[in-house]
Design a protein around this motif. Sequence first.
Motif, mmCIF file in Angstrom:
data_model
loop_
_atom_site.group_PDB
_atom_site.id
_atom_site.type_symbol
_atom_site.label_atom_id
_atom_site.label_comp_id
_atom_site.label_asym_id
_atom_site.label_seq_id
_atom_site.Cartn_x
_atom_site.Cartn_y
_atom_site.Cartn_z
ATOM 1 N N GLU A 1 0.844 -1.194 0.000
ATOM 2 C CA GLU A 1 0.000 0.000 0.000
ATOM 3 C C GLU A 1 0.882 1.247 0.000
ATOM 4 N N LYS A 2 0.508 2.213 -0.831
ATOM 5 C CA LYS A 2 1.224 3.478 -0.878
ATOM 6 C C LYS A 2 0.197 4.603 -0.922
ATOM 7 N N GLN A 3 0.385 5.604 -0.081
ATOM 8 C CA GLN A 3 -0.527 6.749 -0.082
ATOM 9 C C GLN A 3 0.030 7.814 -1.019
ATOM 10 N N VAL A 4 -0.812 8.302 -1.899
ATOM 11 C CA VAL A 4 -0.413 9.347 -2.840
ATOM 12 C C VAL A 4 -1.416 10.495 -2.744
ATOM 13 N N ASN A 5 -0.963 11.673 -3.086
ATOM 14 C CA ASN A 5 -1.838 12.850 -3.110
ATOM 15 C C ASN A 5 -2.362 13.054 -4.518
ATOM 16 N N THR A 6 -3.644 13.352 -4.626
ATOM 17 C CA THR A 6 -4.235 13.641 -5.928
ATOM 18 C C THR A 6 -4.002 15.113 -6.269
ATOM 19 N N LEU A 7 -4.393 15.499 -7.452
ATOM 20 C CA LEU A 7 -4.244 16.892 -7.877
ATOM 21 C C LEU A 7 -5.037 17.849 -6.999
ATOM 22 N N PHE A 8 -6.091 17.339 -6.372
ATOM 23 C CA PHE A 8 -6.946 18.176 -5.548
ATOM 24 C C PHE A 8 -6.572 18.110 -4.069
ATOM 25 N N GLY A 9 -5.395 17.536 -3.744
ATOM 26 C CA GLY A 9 -4.898 17.502 -2.379
ATOM 27 C C GLY A 9 -5.493 16.422 -1.497
ATOM 28 N N LYS A 10 -6.196 15.484 -2.077
ATOM 29 C CA LYS A 10 -6.764 14.392 -1.288
ATOM 30 C C LYS A 10 -5.797 13.215 -1.267
ATOM 31 N N ASN A 11 -5.810 12.481 -0.170
ATOM 32 C CA ASN A 11 -5.010 11.265 -0.079
ATOM 33 C C ASN A 11 -5.736 10.125 -0.766
ATOM 34 N N LYS A 12 -4.977 9.318 -1.492
ATOM 35 C CA LYS A 12 -5.534 8.178 -2.192
ATOM 36 C C LYS A 12 -4.594 6.998 -1.958
ATOM 37 N N ILE A 13 -5.151 5.822 -1.800
ATOM 38 C CA ILE A 13 -4.334 4.624 -1.616
ATOM 39 C C ILE A 13 -4.099 3.978 -2.973
ATOM 40 N N LYS A 14 -2.838 3.694 -3.239
ATOM 41 C CA LYS A 14 -2.449 3.023 -4.482
ATOM 42 C C LYS A 14 -1.714 1.746 -4.088
ATOM 43 N N PHE A 15 -1.914 0.679 -4.821
ATOM 44 C CA PHE A 15 -1.237 -0.578 -4.537
ATOM 45 C C PHE A 15 -0.142 -0.814 -5.574
ATOM 46 N N ILE A 16 1.082 -1.041 -5.076
ATOM 47 C CA ILE A 16 2.252 -1.249 -5.921
ATOM 48 C C ILE A 16 2.593 -2.740 -5.909
ATOM 49 N N ASN A 17 2.669 -3.346 -7.093
ATOM 50 C CA ASN A 17 3.011 -4.759 -7.200
ATOM 51 C C ASN A 17 4.480 -4.952 -6.831
ATOM 52 N N VAL A 18 4.734 -5.787 -5.809
ATOM 53 C CA VAL A 18 6.103 -6.008 -5.359
ATOM 54 C C VAL A 18 6.570 -7.445 -5.568
ATOM 55 N N PHE A 19 5.643 -8.371 -5.859
ATOM 56 C CA PHE A 19 6.047 -9.771 -5.984
ATOM 57 C C PHE A 19 5.008 -10.537 -6.786
ATOM 58 N N LYS A 20 5.499 -11.393 -7.665
ATOM 59 C CA LYS A 20 4.637 -12.299 -8.417
ATOM 60 C C LYS A 20 5.205 -13.699 -8.243
ATOM 61 N N SER A 21 4.393 -14.594 -7.714
ATOM 62 C CA SER A 21 4.871 -15.938 -7.395
ATOM 63 C C SER A 21 5.058 -16.770 -8.657
ATOM 64 N N GLY A 22 5.682 -17.912 -8.447
ATOM 65 C CA GLY A 22 5.693 -18.929 -9.484
ATOM 66 C C GLY A 22 4.328 -19.599 -9.503
ATOM 67 N N TYR A 23 4.218 -20.641 -10.262
ATOM 68 C CA TYR A 23 2.935 -21.322 -10.400
ATOM 69 C C TYR A 23 2.667 -22.254 -9.225
ATOM 70 N N TYR A 24 1.424 -22.237 -8.754
ATOM 71 C CA TYR A 24 0.948 -23.197 -7.767
ATOM 72 C C TYR A 24 0.086 -24.185 -8.530
ATOM 73 N N ILE A 25 0.590 -25.405 -8.677
ATOM 74 C CA ILE A 25 -0.110 -26.379 -9.501
ATOM 75 C C ILE A 25 -1.194 -27.095 -8.695
ATOM 76 N N TYR A 26 -2.277 -27.409 -9.375
ATOM 77 C CA TYR A 26 -3.448 -27.994 -8.721
ATOM 78 C C TYR A 26 -3.130 -29.286 -7.967
ATOM 79 N N PRO A 27 -2.425 -30.252 -8.582
ATOM 80 C CA PRO A 27 -2.227 -31.513 -7.847
ATOM 81 C C PRO A 27 -1.524 -31.324 -6.496
ATOM 82 N N GLU A 28 -0.631 -30.351 -6.405
ATOM 83 C CA GLU A 28 0.102 -30.135 -5.157
ATOM 84 C C GLU A 28 -0.680 -29.280 -4.163
ATOM 85 N N TRP A 29 -1.326 -28.222 -4.643
ATOM 86 C CA TRP A 29 -1.975 -27.254 -3.765
ATOM 87 C C TRP A 29 -3.494 -27.396 -3.709
ATOM 88 N N GLY A 30 -4.082 -28.096 -4.660
ATOM 89 C CA GLY A 30 -5.537 -28.203 -4.698
ATOM 90 C C GLY A 30 -6.146 -26.814 -4.806
#
Length: 105
Positions: free
Chosen positions: A34-63
């Motif tokens: 989560e990152k808080q950013v200011n809009t052009l009108f001075g309001k706070n807005k929450i933005k989500f920054i992608n920090v990690f993408k996992s490998g594949y979780y395969i069905y037979p192992e993880w269901g």
Amino acid sequence: MQLSKHPVTSKNGNTYKVDVYNDGWDYLVEIFKEKQVNTLFGKNKIKFINVFKSGYYIYPEWGYDFKGMAKHAVEKYESSLKEKRERNEKLESNIELFNEWDGKC
């Protein structure tokens, strides 16, 4: 299919947004900070920054254990941060040793 959960709090107390989605047959997990950013009108807005993408979780192992997949991905992400931090500390320490070296063999 896409599942989303916020907040997800790790064992270290860090908070994330976690998405689990189907990519054909297997599942992927993405982690966002989560990152808080200011809009052009001075309001706070929450933005989500992608920090990690996992490998594949395969069905037979993880269901359909989506909670388990999410928890595993968060632990894997935080473990990678710890390893990176330790490598950087070791690098800095060895650079300092090299700079202090008198040059004699």
